[in-house]
Write an enzyme that holds these catalytic residues in place. Sequence first.
Site, PDB file in Angstrom:
ATOM      1  N   ASP A 288     -24.910 -11.725  18.891  1.00 39.95           N
ATOM      2  CA  ASP A 288     -26.194 -11.488  19.454  1.00 39.95           C
ATOM      3  C   ASP A 288     -27.005 -10.578  18.842  1.00 39.95           C
ATOM      4  OD1 ASP A 288     -24.721 -11.477  22.800  1.00 39.95           O
ATOM      5  OD2 ASP A 288     -25.711 -13.179  21.571  1.00 39.95           O
TER       6      ASP A 288
ATOM      7  N   GLU B 109     -31.805 -19.488  26.255  1.00 39.36           N
ATOM      8  CA  GLU B 109     -31.743 -17.871  26.597  1.00 39.36           C
ATOM      9  C   GLU B 109     -31.918 -17.426  25.050  1.00 39.36           C
ATOM     10  OE1 GLU B 109     -27.487 -17.768  27.670  1.00 39.36           O
ATOM     11  OE2 GLU B 109     -26.732 -18.588  25.687  1.00 39.36           O
TER      12      GLU B 109
END
Length: 538
Positions: free
Chosen positions: A48, A206
Site C-alpha cells: 500500500d 478501494e
Amino acid sequence: MFLNNVKIAVFFFVLVFFFSCANQKSQHEKDEQGTMYINPVLPGFYPDPSICKAEGYFYMTHSTFQFFPGCPLFRSADLIHWEQIGNILDRKSQLAIDSVFSSGGVFAPTLRYHNGTFYLITTLIGTPNGGNFFVTAQNPAEPWSEPVNIDMPGYDPDLFFDESGRVYVTVSNGEAIVQSEIEIETGKLLSDPRVIWEGTGGRFPEGPHLYKKDEYYYLLISEGGTEYGHYVVIARSKSVDGPFESAPNNPILTHRDRGNHTLQATGHADFVRADDGSWWVVFLGFRKAGWSYHHLGRETFLAPVNWKKNLWPVIYNNGEVEYEMYADLLEQVPIRQSYAETDFSDTLGHEWLYLRNPDISNFCVRNNELQIDGNRYTLDDVQSPSFVGVRQRQFDVVLETKVRLTGKEAGLSVFMDEDHHYELGIKKNNEGYTVFSRATIGSLSNELKSISISDNRVTMYIYSDKEYYYFNTIIQNDTISLGKMECRYLSSEVASGFTGVILGMYVYGNRSRAIFDYFHYMERNVITPSVSKFESDE
Ligand code: 6LW
C-alpha cells in the site's frame, strides 16, 4: 576423421550461436527505451505505498498492520534509491495496538504535503480506538503530531487539498468510494459522506487517491482484491466530487491475466509528479516464490506514467510491468543504506519492528550486545512477546547470531504470524541446554531436530532460498544441520493476511534474559538496481 568433422561442425555451430545471441542482446537493448532499473524498488513487506513530493525529495510510506512502530518513512531524490529516515507512528499515543489481531492495526495510509506541512492519514482497524485519523509534521524526520481523529467510517483514506482551499477525505466503504469535506484544523466533517464513484464493477473498490491535473479531477482506485485478481482503474470529472467518467483504457495496471508471470497482484497505486513534469506511479505487487505462493508480502514497485495534457494516463507497457524496467529516469543519486546487519555498536535502526506495542525496557543495546528480557508471551500469542525483527527482503538470505541464554528459551524466528512461524533456538533442559529447530503451522507445532549442549552460548544461522529455510548451528567449529522447512507454509496463501515474513530475535520466559552478540543479515543472488544507459532507437 569423423570426430574431426564433428568437432569442426560443433565449433561453427557455437560460433554462429554466439553471434546470434550477441545480436539478439544488442537487438534487445535497442528495443528498450531509456535507463534500466530493477523492481521492486522497495523489496519485502512494504504494501500500500503512498508517495508525495516535497522540498526537493520524494517521500513514501506503507501499511504496517500489527507491527510497531507504524508507517515507515522513506525519502528519495530519484525514485530508485530510498533511505528510511524514520517511522511516522512511533509512540503509543499515536498507535495503540495492544493485542490487535494479525493483519489488523494500521491499514493503507496516504502521505501528502501541503503549504509546508506533511500529512499522513490512515485507518486503525481492530482496536477500541480504531478508525480514520491523521498526523502532521513540519519536519518529517522529527516526531509527528498527536492523532486528529476523523469521525468518518470507511478505510484507505485519501487526503486531497483542492485549489479552492477546501480539503476532502475520500475512503472506501468496501463497495464504493465515499467522500466528505473536512475542516483540516480539527478533522471535523463539513459535509455528509456521499458516494462519488462505484468503480467499474469489480469487487472491493478501494485505495482511492484524488489528483487535479489540467482541467480534470482524477480518481485512482483499485479493484479485484489485493491478490491475483488485483487491478487499478481511473476516472475523471470536472468537479472534485464528480460525477466521474471511467477511463476507456481501464484497467490501467494489472497482471491478473499474466498468469505465467511471477509478478502478481499489481495494484493499490499512487501517482506522483516530478519537478521535470514527468509522472510516476508506485504500487504494490508480490513476487511468487513458487507456482502459487509468496511469503515476502506485498512489495513496492515503480513505473513511469505517460500522461499527456487532458488525456488518460498510460502506465508503462499498457499496464504491464517487469522486474527489469527501462525509463527516462531522473538524475540518479545513489545512497549507502545499511539494512538489518548490526554488531549492536549502535541503537537499532529504523527498519526494526516489534509485534504490537512492546515493553521497550525489555530491549537494551549496550557493550556491543543486544540484551532482551523475556516476558510471559510467546510467538504463538496475539500479544507482544519479546521479539524484534526486520522484513525479509529477498528469497535468498542468510541470518546468523551468537546468543547466550539465562533462563527458558531464545533464538531466531522466521515469523509470519502467531500460527505460522519457525524458530531456531536454545532452551534450558535438566542436564544443560538444547539447540533445536521448531515449526508452527496452524495447529501443528513440532520440533524438527535438536542437539544437547553443555554451554548456554551458541552460534546459529538460517539460510533460505525460494523453497526452504535451512536451520544450522555451529558447535566446536562444526556446522550441524537442524533440518529445513518449506517457505510455502509461511506464505500469504497459507497464512492469509496482509503482511510478509519478518526475521528476528526472540526470548521466552518471564525471568529469562538473552544476550545477542550480533545479527548478521545478508541477501544473496540479488539483482541490484544497476543504472546503465541504453541508447534509444532515435
Ligand atoms: C488495503 C487495501 C489493499 O486496505 O489491501 O491492496 C488492504 N490493497 O487497499 C490492506 O493492505
